[in-house]
Design a protein around this motif. Structure first.
Motif: not given
Length: 402
Positions: A285, A288, A295
């Motif tokens: 992501s 992340t 996230t």
């Protein structure tokens, strides 16, 4: 670019054992090719923001039977501070929220009151105890009579957090014979349209992706409550553009999809936007390497939007299947204790997805039967899930929900 591509391929191969395809349908190609897009039903279904009548009837049946985890999850709701029978709303005309809610002039008050209204609306919907309906109405009426604006830098995100719970509470109360007057409903609808929608609808292209996904989630819920098809379609369009810019798939190419209308283009800008991460693998992501908490918010907002869309006959779940399954499996693995490789966030991640997995787990594993072993382990270890900003009691509302 050749060295970075080689490093990415090595990382992806190392990750393969940790992150299986998780049952993605044959022929799925990710978002490099446009996913099949669906259209919503002609008329809105009510109640139809995150939870609907079929789900409520299912949950009530499980509660009446004393079945788990619904029994414990409902007890968790009732013991929450948000369900306090003597809760007093604290509305104000100007909610001023700076970065990280500093200054906090009504920010936590508004979020807490919106969550309390949803807690009471849920309890009303599941028990038909009029006291809960009256308390939800009291809270919503207090705010719709007073609030005029949100200001300062966090205003768009604040409207997303609060707007999500306002729309869910209002939808449940309005369409359940709770005794909410027509005049109060109209005033609340005017509040949503004039105080919330103007800050939600532009999105936040240059912010971290959880902002725009939370805003999209709130915008769709408000659209359903307002019976506004144009606003609903706008929210669906925002979701379709932002999710591919939030979760990477190898089919996107060497680099992630840029966020729409943000002007963040090219390798250097994208790596910076992804918190310095230069190796991209399925399920990673944009946030992340910031932390898993934010996230989780982004993934959950995408899931909540998809669930509201499902209740309205629009299959965003299908369109986002590969990204959401791989993202949850990727992050849950590290929350479950997997070793962090050197190529990921310089070898260190801040875990803690929070209560951000139940909806997608219910859709993809419990409804569709896809394998999600890491997410399954995480759910077993952390449920029942309670309340967090715009997430509330989803073990109760969505475990095995039809």
């Amino acid at each position: 670019m050749g060295r970075r591509t080689t490093r990415t391929l090595i990382a992806a191969a190392a990750l393969a054992a940790l992150l299986p395809l998780a049952g993605a349908p044959a022929g799925a190609t990710g978002a490099a090719a446009e996913p099949a897009q669906h259209t919503r039903a002609a008329a809105f279904q009510h109640p139809g923001v995150l939870v609907g009548n079929q789900q409520l009837a299912f949950v009530k049946g499980k509660m009446d039977a004393g079945a788990e985890p619904w029994k414990s999850a409902f007890a968790d709701l009732q013991s929450s501070k948000y369900a306090a029978p003597d809760w007093k709303p604290r509305p104000r005309a100007n909610v001023e929220c700076g970065s990280s809610s500093s200054p906090n002039n009504g920010c936590s008050d508004e979020r807490d009151d919106a969550m309390a209204a949803y807690a009471d609306a849920l309890q009303w919907a599941l028990t038909r105890d009029q006291r809960y309906a009256d308390k939800a109405i009291e809270i919503m009426d207090a705010w719709s009579a007073v609030i005029q604006e949100h200001t300062n830098s966090n205003a768009p995100l604040q409207t997303g957090w609060s707007g999500n719970n306002w729309s869910r509470a209002a939808e449940l109360i309005r369409y359940s014979g709770a005794g909410w007057s027509a005049a109060s409903i109209d005033r609340f609808a005017t509040m949503l349209r004039t105080v919330y929608v103007p800050l939600l609808s532009p999105g936040s292209p240059r912010k971290n992706g959880n902002w725009e996904l939370i805003e999209t989630d709130a915008l769709m819920g408000i659209a359903v409550f307002l019976d506004d098809h144009g606003l609903f379609d706008q929210a669906a369009g925002m979701w379709r553009k932002r999710l591919p810019a939030y979760v990477y798939l190898a089919s996107d190419g060497d680099l992630p999809v840029p966020p729409p209308k943000a002007g963040i283009e090219g390798e250097s800008a994208l790596v910076t936007y992804w918190s310095g991460q230069s190796t991209f693998v399925d399920g990673l992501s944009q946030e992340t390497c910031r932390d898993f908490g934010h996230t989780g918010w982004g993934l959950e907002a995408a899931a909540q939007t998809a669930e509201t869309a499902r209740l309205q006959g629009l299959d965003l779940w299908g369109e986002g299947r590969e990204r959401l399954v791989k993202a949850l499996e990727f992050h849950a693995a590290y929350d479950n204790g997997a070793d962090v490789p050197d190529w990921l966030c310089d070898g260190s991640v801040k875990t803690g997805l929070g209560p951000a997995v139940q909806l997608a787990y219910n859709e993809y594993h419990l409804r569709e039967g896809l394998a999600m072993p890491q997410t399954e382990q995480y759910v077993a270890a952390h449920s029942p899930f309670g309340a967090n900003y715009f997430i509330g009691w989803e073990t109760l509302t969505h475990t095995n929900a039809p």
